[in-house]
Write a protein that holds these residues in place. Structure first.
Motif, PDB file in Angstrom:
ATOM      1  N   THR A  33      14.198  17.372  15.681  1.00 55.15           N
ATOM      2  CA  THR A  33      13.580  17.929  14.474  1.00 55.15           C
ATOM      3  C   THR A  33      13.450  19.442  14.539  1.00 55.15           C
ATOM      4  O   THR A  33      12.805  20.040  13.684  1.00 55.15           O
ATOM      5  N   TRP A  34      14.058  20.060  15.563  1.00 51.64           N
ATOM      6  CA  TRP A  34      13.939  21.511  15.715  1.00 51.64           C
ATOM      7  C   TRP A  34      14.789  22.207  14.657  1.00 51.64           C
ATOM      8  O   TRP A  34      15.979  21.950  14.528  1.00 51.64           O
ATOM      9  N   LYS A  35      14.182  23.105  13.920  1.00 47.62           N
ATOM     10  CA  LYS A  35      14.876  23.742  12.801  1.00 47.62           C
ATOM     11  C   LYS A  35      15.058  25.246  12.985  1.00 47.62           C
ATOM     12  O   LYS A  35      16.058  25.809  12.567  1.00 47.62           O
ATOM     13  N   THR A  36      14.105  25.912  13.601  1.00 49.82           N
ATOM     14  CA  THR A  36      14.135  27.364  13.661  1.00 49.82           C
ATOM     15  C   THR A  36      14.900  27.858  14.881  1.00 49.82           C
ATOM     16  O   THR A  36      15.041  27.148  15.872  1.00 49.82           O
ATOM     17  N   ARG A  37      15.406  29.087  14.799  1.00 48.33           N
ATOM     18  CA  ARG A  37      16.068  29.728  15.930  1.00 48.33           C
ATOM     19  C   ARG A  37      15.110  30.642  16.682  1.00 48.33           C
ATOM     20  O   ARG A  37      15.475  31.202  17.717  1.00 48.33           O
TER      21      ARG A  37
ATOM     22  N   SER B 152      11.245  27.906  23.371  1.00 45.19           N
ATOM     23  CA  SER B 152      12.384  28.661  22.844  1.00 45.19           C
ATOM     24  C   SER B 152      13.620  27.776  22.788  1.00 45.19           C
ATOM     25  O   SER B 152      13.898  27.036  23.737  1.00 45.19           O
ATOM     26  N   PRO B 153      14.391  27.840  21.690  1.00 47.63           N
ATOM     27  CA  PRO B 153      15.658  27.095  21.619  1.00 47.63           C
ATOM     28  C   PRO B 153      16.772  27.855  22.325  1.00 47.63           C
ATOM     29  O   PRO B 153      16.784  29.090  22.347  1.00 47.63           O
TER      30      PRO B 153
ATOM     31  N   ASP C 151      10.201  17.644  20.153  1.00 51.64           N
ATOM     32  CA  ASP C 151      11.220  16.746  19.614  1.00 51.64           C
ATOM     33  C   ASP C 151      12.415  17.589  19.185  1.00 51.64           C
ATOM     34  O   ASP C 151      12.408  18.229  18.139  1.00 51.64           O
ATOM     35  N   ILE C 152      13.453  17.598  20.024  1.00 48.04           N
ATOM     36  CA  ILE C 152      14.596  18.485  19.783  1.00 48.04           C
ATOM     37  C   ILE C 152      15.375  18.088  18.537  1.00 48.04           C
ATOM     38  O   ILE C 152      16.070  18.904  17.933  1.00 48.04           O
TER      39      ILE C 152
ATOM     40  N   LEU D  40      15.869  23.115  24.997  1.00 46.62           N
ATOM     41  CA  LEU D  40      14.608  23.804  24.717  1.00 46.62           C
ATOM     42  C   LEU D  40      13.986  24.208  26.047  1.00 46.62           C
ATOM     43  O   LEU D  40      13.969  23.421  26.995  1.00 46.62           O
TER      44      LEU D  40
ATOM     45  N   PHE E 171       6.171  19.962  19.158  1.00 52.47           N
ATOM     46  CA  PHE E 171       7.277  20.916  19.154  1.00 52.47           C
ATOM     47  C   PHE E 171       8.397  20.522  20.110  1.00 52.47           C
ATOM     48  O   PHE E 171       9.405  21.219  20.197  1.00 52.47           O
TER      49      PHE E 171
ATOM     50  N   LEU F 164      22.564  23.388  19.173  1.00 56.18           N
ATOM     51  CA  LEU F 164      21.371  23.493  20.007  1.00 56.18           C
ATOM     52  C   LEU F 164      21.616  22.771  21.319  1.00 56.18           C
ATOM     53  O   LEU F 164      21.924  21.575  21.340  1.00 56.18           O
TER      54      LEU F 164
END
Length: 362
Positions: A195-199, A224-225, A192-193, A236, A190, A233
């Motif tokens: 590949t972060w998709k969700t808010r 949390s983003p 890897d910024i 994290l 989790f 973004l």
């Protein structure tokens, strides 16, 4: 007007030719060979000489004025202060100081505006730095481990709790990728910024090896983003809350409830069993019924003592009552337990024999 050095030289040559011709005319007139009187030639020579002198004086004056302007502008550039150029208008190009001063006024206004903007920017930077320091101080004083990962996937901020938990120093790993530092696969996937998709924050529970403990601790990890714009973004944040003690307390609570249930069920089961025997008429003799009543009373007293002990437990923990320890003979307690179930075992043809210890057990 001001002439360039080339034009100035040409005019001086022309004035020189005029003076030369005037001298030649005067010489010729003296020999009566000239048709013009000597006075005219003298006047022409005077005009040429005057023009040459005027040209020389004008050039010198103009050069001095330009040097003054140059020196004033040089001083302005060194002092970073813009003012007006003060010169004698009589010896300058027509309108030149005015045009230059207009430009200098605009330049001064622009510089003053830039100074004001720089002052406001410095105040804003100071406020941002103060806010950053306050935020870092808050993060460093949070009891949970906190890790901040920047937009490049590198460690940006780590409090002392996280450094102690994972066994590294931020100063030695500031430019390292977070995915290279955290070995736990459940967490690393989790971090890897890119590949972060969700808010929405991601929460998971996983075991983590804690320094000084033999068994891994149980941690609730929240990632949390942080967005600075709608879709930009910025970072994290990862917080790790140690719930090991909470889980242990929950287990102790469950064990306690099970133990209490057992302690309540045992005397209640005995009371219920002997009451059923009495109601069914299985015991006909008065002596037997009295024995059953005694057993029921004993179990009721046991249940009452247990409930009283439970109520006193909180008082003991708060220190409102003192605990008194006394010696008991374990043989007596075991004998009572055997008597309690002797009749039930006899009904089921089970022989129960109790051999008390010859020594007094405490």
């Amino acid at each position: 007007m001001i002439f360039s050095d080339k034009k100035h030289t040409i005019f001086l040559i022309l004035y020189g030719i005029i003076v030369f011709l005037a001298v030649w005319g005067i010489v010729v007139s003296a020999d009566n060979a000239s048709k013009l009187p000597i006075e005219i030639w003298a006047a022409i020579g005077a005009v040429g000489a005057s023009g040459a002198m005027l040209e020389i004086l004008t050039h010198l004056r103009t050069r001095d004025t330009l040097n003054q302007m140059k020196e004033q502008i040089r001083r302005m550039s060194q002092s970073a202060e813009v003012g007006l150029v003060m010169v004698d208008q009589q010896y300058t190009v027509e309108g030149m100081p005015g045009i230059l001063n207009q430009y200098l006024i605009l330049l001064r206004d622009k510089i003053n505006q830039l100074k004001q903007e720089r002052k406001e920017l410095n105040l804003l930077i100071s406020a941002v730095d103060a806010e950053k320091q306050n935020t870092e101080a808050i993060i460093r004083n949070i009891s949970d481990a906190v890790v901040v990962i920047n937009t490049f996937g590198e460690l940006s901020l780590v409090n002392s709790q996280a450094e102690e938990l994972f066994g590294f120093k931020l100063s030695e790993n500031r430019h390292r990728q977070a995915t290279e530092i955290f070995a736990n696969p459940a967490i690393r996937k989790f971090l890897d910024i890119t590949t972060w998709k969700t808010r929405e924050p991601v929460r998971l529970e996983c075991p983590i090896k804690v320094p000084g403990r033999e068994t891994p601790g149980i941690f609730v990890v929240t990632i949390s983003p942080v967005y600075i714009n709608v879709n930009e973004l910025w970072a994290l944040t990862m917080t790790l809350h140690d719930v090991t003690q909470e889980r242990e307390l929950a287990q102790l609570k469950n064990d306690f409830v099970n133990e209490v249930s057992h302690e309540l069920r045992t005397p209640l089961s005995s009371i219920k069993a002997y009451i059923e025997l009495l109601l069914d008429g299985d015991m006909q003799t008065p002596q037997g019924r009295l024995e059953f009543y005694r057993i029921i009373q004993t179990e009721a007293d046991r249940l009452d003592r247990f409930i009283a002990n439970m109520l006193n437990l909180s008082r003991i923990e708060s220190g409102s009552i003192a605990v008194e320890f006394s010696e008991i003979d374990i043989n007596d307690e075991l004998a009572q337990a055997v008597d309690l179930i002797r009749y039930i075992t006899e009904e089921k043809s089970i022989t129960l024999t109790f051999h008390p210890s010859p020594d007094k057990l405490l």
